[in-house]
Design a protein around this motif. Structure first.
Motif, PDB file in Angstrom:
ATOM      1  N   THR A  41      -7.607   5.748  -1.320  1.00  0.00           N
ATOM      2  CA  THR A  41      -8.798   5.003  -1.732  1.00  0.00           C
ATOM      3  C   THR A  41      -9.446   4.332  -0.522  1.00  0.00           C
ATOM      4  O   THR A  41     -10.668   4.372  -0.358  1.00  0.00           O
ATOM      5  CB  THR A  41      -8.412   3.927  -2.774  1.00  0.00           C
ATOM      6  N   VAL A  79     -13.401  -2.468  -0.417  1.00  0.00           N
ATOM      7  CA  VAL A  79     -12.642  -1.679  -1.391  1.00  0.00           C
ATOM      8  C   VAL A  79     -12.432  -2.462  -2.691  1.00  0.00           C
ATOM      9  O   VAL A  79     -12.764  -1.996  -3.773  1.00  0.00           O
ATOM     10  CB  VAL A  79     -11.289  -1.218  -0.809  1.00  0.00           C
ATOM     11  N   ASP A  80     -11.883  -3.663  -2.569  1.00  0.00           N
ATOM     12  CA  ASP A  80     -11.588  -4.467  -3.758  1.00  0.00           C
ATOM     13  C   ASP A  80     -11.785  -5.948  -3.421  1.00  0.00           C
ATOM     14  O   ASP A  80     -10.826  -6.719  -3.352  1.00  0.00           O
ATOM     15  CB  ASP A  80     -10.139  -4.202  -4.200  1.00  0.00           C
ATOM     16  N   HIS A  86       0.825  -1.218   0.000  1.00  0.00           N
ATOM     17  CA  HIS A  86       0.000   0.000   0.000  1.00  0.00           C
ATOM     18  C   HIS A  86       0.851   1.257   0.000  1.00  0.00           C
ATOM     19  O   HIS A  86       1.711   1.424   0.865  1.00  0.00           O
ATOM     20  CB  HIS A  86      -0.910   0.042   1.236  1.00  0.00           C
ATOM     21  N   LYS A  94      -1.986   3.146  -6.450  1.00  0.00           N
ATOM     22  CA  LYS A  94      -2.295   1.727  -6.274  1.00  0.00           C
ATOM     23  C   LYS A  94      -1.024   0.917  -6.538  1.00  0.00           C
ATOM     24  O   LYS A  94      -0.315   1.147  -7.526  1.00  0.00           O
ATOM     25  CB  LYS A  94      -3.403   1.294  -7.235  1.00  0.00           C
ATOM     26  N   GLY A  97      -1.958  -3.479  -3.486  1.00  0.00           N
ATOM     27  CA  GLY A  97      -3.261  -3.152  -2.884  1.00  0.00           C
ATOM     28  C   GLY A  97      -3.670  -1.730  -3.222  1.00  0.00           C
ATOM     29  O   GLY A  97      -2.858  -0.957  -3.740  1.00  0.00           O
ATOM     30  N   PRO A  98      -4.914  -1.401  -2.897  1.00  0.00           N
ATOM     31  CA  PRO A  98      -5.391  -0.033  -3.161  1.00  0.00           C
ATOM     32  C   PRO A  98      -4.592   1.001  -2.352  1.00  0.00           C
ATOM     33  O   PRO A  98      -3.995   0.654  -1.336  1.00  0.00           O
ATOM     34  CB  PRO A  98      -6.860  -0.062  -2.702  1.00  0.00           C
ATOM     35  N   ALA A 141     -12.567  -8.516  -4.897  1.00  0.00           N
ATOM     36  CA  ALA A 141     -12.022  -9.528  -5.797  1.00  0.00           C
ATOM     37  C   ALA A 141     -10.589  -9.907  -5.412  1.00  0.00           C
ATOM     38  O   ALA A 141     -10.129 -11.018  -5.687  1.00  0.00           O
ATOM     39  CB  ALA A 141     -12.057  -9.035  -7.242  1.00  0.00           C
ATOM     40  N   GLN A 142      -9.882  -8.973  -4.743  1.00  0.00           N
ATOM     41  CA  GLN A 142      -8.493  -9.217  -4.342  1.00  0.00           C
ATOM     42  C   GLN A 142      -8.383  -9.595  -2.862  1.00  0.00           C
ATOM     43  O   GLN A 142      -7.284  -9.586  -2.288  1.00  0.00           O
ATOM     44  CB  GLN A 142      -7.654  -7.952  -4.584  1.00  0.00           C
TER      45      GLN A 142
END
Ligand code: HEC
Length: 142
Positions: free
Chosen positions: A84, A108-109, A71, A76, A79-80, A111-112
């Motif tokens: 974010t 946040v994400d 991070h 990005k 990770g974001p 999918a990850q």
């Protein structure tokens, strides 16, 4: 008469020797003082030049726990960015604490999530005051 001349000469000689030494000592002292002054000045200059390098306890924790590997503040990486994350959790400190205690869901994400999930073992194990400092740091990023 000869004796007087001899006495005067030896007096002058011994005086000049004494003065010579004290002169040396004085200049050494001056040198020492000016060296330490220069050091003090360059130190204070350093402090003036890099106020941004003063790391807050939260930022230090974030780095020490390895979070910066994935991070960054505004870009990005794996990770974001922290920006974010902070935006996603604005007015939701409880939600962020829950996520980092493995008691919440990624927002946040998702999918990850499998990449982030192992890291929660680290934040989960933090004493509550340190987790609080870390969360406040993340939310403070703008
Ligand atoms: C191996 C890379 C990696 C490391 C190390 C890492 N993260 Fe993440 N992190 C990710 C990824 C990828 C995501 C996006 C998945 C997600 O949103 O859960 C993420 C998401 C997050 C989120 C958003 C969660 C959400 O709601 O989606 C937070 C908060 C977070 N990380 C905090 C941390 C903290 C604190 C650390 C250090 C203890 C850390 N991360 C270390 C990869 C990493």
């Amino acid at each position: 008469m000869k004796k007087e001349i001899f006495l005067t000469i030896s007096l002058v000689l011994s005086m000049s020797v004494t003065f010579g030494i004290s002169k040396k000592e004085t200049s050494t002292n001056i040198e020492q003082v000016s060296t330490s002054n220069t050091k003090a000045i360059s130190n204070s200059e350093k402090n003036l030049q890099s106020p941004a390098k003063v790391v807050s306890p939260g930022e230090k924790l974030f780095k020490d726990k390895g979070c910066t590997v994935c991070h960054q503040v505004s870009t990005k990486l794996v990770g974001p960015s922290l920006k974010t994350i902070a935006t996603a959790y604005v007015n939701n400190k409880k939600g962020l604490v829950a996520f980092l205690k493995d008691a919440g869901k990624p927002i946040v994400d998702p999918a990850q999530a499998s990449v982030m999930h192992p890291q929660i073992a680290i934040t989960k194990a933090l004493p509550p005051n340190e987790l609080d400092i870390l969360v406040n740091y993340i939310l403070s990023v703008k």
